[in-house]
Design a protein around this motif. Structure first.
Motif, mmCIF file in Angstrom:
data_model
loop_
_atom_site.group_PDB
_atom_site.id
_atom_site.type_symbol
_atom_site.label_atom_id
_atom_site.label_comp_id
_atom_site.label_asym_id
_atom_site.label_seq_id
_atom_site.Cartn_x
_atom_site.Cartn_y
_atom_site.Cartn_z
ATOM 1 N N THR A 155 204.144 64.488 -25.293
ATOM 2 C CA THR A 155 203.355 63.759 -24.712
ATOM 3 C C THR A 155 202.329 63.371 -25.400
ATOM 4 O O THR A 155 202.261 62.599 -24.648
ATOM 5 N N PHE A 156 201.372 64.142 -26.034
ATOM 6 C CA PHE A 156 200.638 63.838 -26.998
ATOM 7 C C PHE A 156 200.450 61.904 -27.226
ATOM 8 O O PHE A 156 199.924 61.444 -27.603
ATOM 9 N N PHE A 157 202.214 62.211 -28.712
ATOM 10 C CA PHE A 157 201.104 61.457 -29.465
ATOM 11 C C PHE A 157 202.797 59.778 -28.178
ATOM 12 O O PHE A 157 202.054 58.932 -29.063
ATOM 13 N N VAL A 158 202.935 60.147 -27.844
ATOM 14 C CA VAL A 158 203.578 59.029 -26.964
ATOM 15 C C VAL A 158 202.598 58.354 -26.333
ATOM 16 O O VAL A 158 201.863 57.318 -25.893
ATOM 17 N N LEU A 216 190.675 63.888 -20.000
ATOM 18 C CA LEU A 216 192.059 64.521 -19.406
ATOM 19 C C LEU A 216 192.545 65.244 -20.172
ATOM 20 O O LEU A 216 193.445 66.211 -20.474
ATOM 21 N N VAL A 217 192.676 64.787 -22.204
ATOM 22 C CA VAL A 217 193.494 65.068 -22.992
ATOM 23 C C VAL A 217 192.174 66.306 -23.925
ATOM 24 O O VAL A 217 192.893 67.321 -23.917
ATOM 25 N N TYR A 218 191.156 65.628 -24.348
ATOM 26 C CA TYR A 218 190.205 66.259 -24.920
ATOM 27 C C TYR A 218 189.448 66.788 -24.129
ATOM 28 O O TYR A 218 189.015 67.760 -24.262
ATOM 29 N N LEU A 278 193.167 69.397 -31.413
ATOM 30 C CA LEU A 278 192.338 68.406 -31.242
ATOM 31 C C LEU A 278 190.519 68.697 -32.125
ATOM 32 O O LEU A 278 189.939 69.363 -31.507
ATOM 33 N N ASN A 279 190.154 67.084 -32.263
ATOM 34 C CA ASN A 279 189.169 67.214 -33.181
ATOM 35 C C ASN A 279 187.842 66.774 -32.177
ATOM 36 O O ASN A 279 188.007 65.454 -32.223
ATOM 37 N N LEU A 324 201.953 58.501 -17.755
ATOM 38 C CA LEU A 324 202.292 58.686 -19.811
ATOM 39 C C LEU A 324 201.240 59.888 -19.357
ATOM 40 O O LEU A 324 201.837 61.255 -19.466
ATOM 41 N N VAL A 325 200.129 60.042 -18.285
ATOM 42 C CA VAL A 325 199.658 60.863 -18.448
ATOM 43 C C VAL A 325 199.309 61.974 -18.099
ATOM 44 O O VAL A 325 198.876 63.440 -17.794
#
Lengths: 383, 102
Positions: free
Chosen positions: A319-322, A378-380, A245-246, A224-225
């Motif tokens: 991809t973010f929500f999953v 990795l995401v934020y 993104l907060n 997923l990542v």
């Protein structure tokens, strides 16, 4: 299974009816295929010359149906007035014929002697080669039959029906399933035979199983990542991650999840030393911190949706929500797990001997935490 | 490198609290470095290193891998390495890996 024999004459009729029906149903399809009829169509033109073959197939399908009906009649008659079946009616070769008729729920209460392949045949007719028979008279512990798996399956079935009809039915199905899982888990909670689960490596089976599961979860979240990163920056329309993104809010929720891991180890330490009051306190605290994290996630998702950022918006959204949604689902499952342990603790049913159960729940919880450590970076954070 | 469980030692509550403190400080550093303009060229490796350190701290101390049998470490780290390889391979195949250029 029932201790009764099926009717021989009706059984033979059933065999031939199904044999004829099966061949009549499927054999014409070879010719129809050669004539150019495509597979898996529900209708066809009348002038293509396929009618006779398909008619034969339909007749054959009905034949199979009649055969199955004959079996049901035969089984019903057997149940009512079938001849009693001896333990080994057909001079069987393998061990399942060695048990009594009708067999007990778990076949054998003690381990039977094993003479190699086709063990039962060799036992009856020889030669008894291979390993010497090592009949064990030690009782073989097998969990007693339980109806909870059936209830769990029923709950999942209801949820599946809900997925096709209405979301409220999904909720009922999921709650039903969770109820079944909890009851199944607690059914043997105090069974003495389950107390010692140490395997040949000197490790607890349950702990080892949890680590194997966590290993598989590495693949689950790893893919997923990777999918998120592979599609990063490829959305055709906005918003982009840095626009929406907060980071300050997510930093607080990350801190909350990290601290929940601290509470989890404190809970485990309390259970291990038999401190029931602290065990209750820290278990509840961990669950509450988990709920707070879920609250932050619900707030974040709601904000995004209000700003028009949804799963369907762009590649980033999908991809973010999953990724984060499935992580949140893991947290939610962990919270339910922790609360069920907390209820056990409240009832005084979580003693020092149960520490391994808290440890396994803790392993799952810490794993959910480390996955978030990776997602947060990795995401934020990574620009 | 023994396969026997190292159950003799157990982390104390003090160890847990110290680890949690380090985790908090590293998280604060992580969030801090993204706002420091001068660190921009090395921010990605820096963030990855700090994230890996946090991951390792939780696995070693909170999940007790440091005190457990190596079998469990193998069961977890093996798939973790494979999954990381899978992620790198997927990103390389889709051209998302900046190291290889687009």
């Amino acid at each position: 299974m029932t201790g009764r024999l099926l009717g021989e004459r009706l059984g033979r009729v059933q065999f031939w009816v199904i044999f004829a029906g099966f061949n009549l149903a499927f054999f014409p399809q070879h010719y129809l295929g050669a004539m150019g009829m495509p597979r898996r169509i529900y209708t066809y033109p009348t002038d293509a010359g396929w009618t006779a073959g398909n008619f034969a197939s339909t007749a054959g399908a009905f034949g199979i149906g009649v055969g199955v009906l004959l079996f049901i009649v035969n089984a019903w008659q057997s149940l009512r007035r079938g001849a009693p079946a001896p333990a080994d009616p057909w001079d069987g070769r393998t061990l399942e014929w060695r048990t009594s008729s009708p067999p007990p729920a778990h076949d054998f209460d003690t381990i039977p002697p094993v003479y190699g392949r086709d063990s039962f045949w060799r036992e009856k007719h020889g030669p008894r080669r291979g390993a010497p028979p090592t009949a064990s008279h030690a009782p073989l512990h097998v969990p007693a039959p339980s109806h909870w798996p059936v209830m769990i399956a029923l709950g999942m079935g209801i949820a599946a029906v809900g997925a096709l009809t209405h979301v409220s039915i999904v909720v009922i199905g999921v709650l039903w399933t969770i109820w079944g899982i909890v009851r199944l888990a607690l059914e043997h909670h105090r069974t003495h035979a389950h107390a010692d689960q140490t395997g040949v490596l000197g490790l607890d089976h349950r702990k080892m199983a949890m680590w194997v599961f966590l290993g598989s979860e590495c693949f689950f979240f790893g893919t997923l990542v990777a999918t998120y990163l592979a599609y990063k920056g490829r959305s055709v329309v906005g918003p982009a991650p840095h626009e929406i993104l907060n980071i300050p809010v997510t930093t607080v929720s990350t801190f909350d999840l990290l601290m929940s891991s601290l509470l989890m180890v404190l809970a485990l330490a309390a259970v291990q030393r038999g401190d029931r009051r602290q065990a209750r306190l820290w278990l509840f605290g961990t669950a509450v911190f988990g709920l707070v994290f879920l609250g932050f996630q619900a707030y974040e998702f709601t904000e995004f949706v209000h700003q028009g950022f949804t799963m369907q918006q762009n590649l980033f959204g999908s991809t973010f929500f999953v990724l984060t949604g499935l992580h949140g689902t893991h947290v939610a499952i962990g919270v339910l797990w922790l609360l069920s342990l907390w209820v056990l603790a409240l009832r005084g049913r979580l003693g020092v001997a149960d520490a391994v159960k808290v440890e396994i729940a803790g392993l799952y919880w810490h794993f959910v935490d480390v996955v978030w450590i990776a997602i947060f970076t990795l995401v934020y954070l990574i620009p | 490198m023994s396969d026997a469980p190292r159950d003799g030692e157990h982390p104390t509550v003090g160890t847990y609290v110290r680890v949690a403190l380090v985790l908090t400080v590293v998280t604060a550093l992580e969030v801090g470095v993204i706002y420091v303009r001068r660190l921009a060229p090395i921010v990605i490796p820096l963030l990855l290193a700090m994230s890996a350190a946090k991951f390792a701290l939780v696995a070693l101390f909170f999940m007790h891998l440091r005190y457990e049998s190596r079998v469990l470490t193998f069961l977890f780290v093996g798939p973790l390495i494979l999954a990381s390889g899978l992620a790198v391979a997927l990103m390389t195949l889709t051209g998302a890996f900046l190291v290889f250029g687009r």
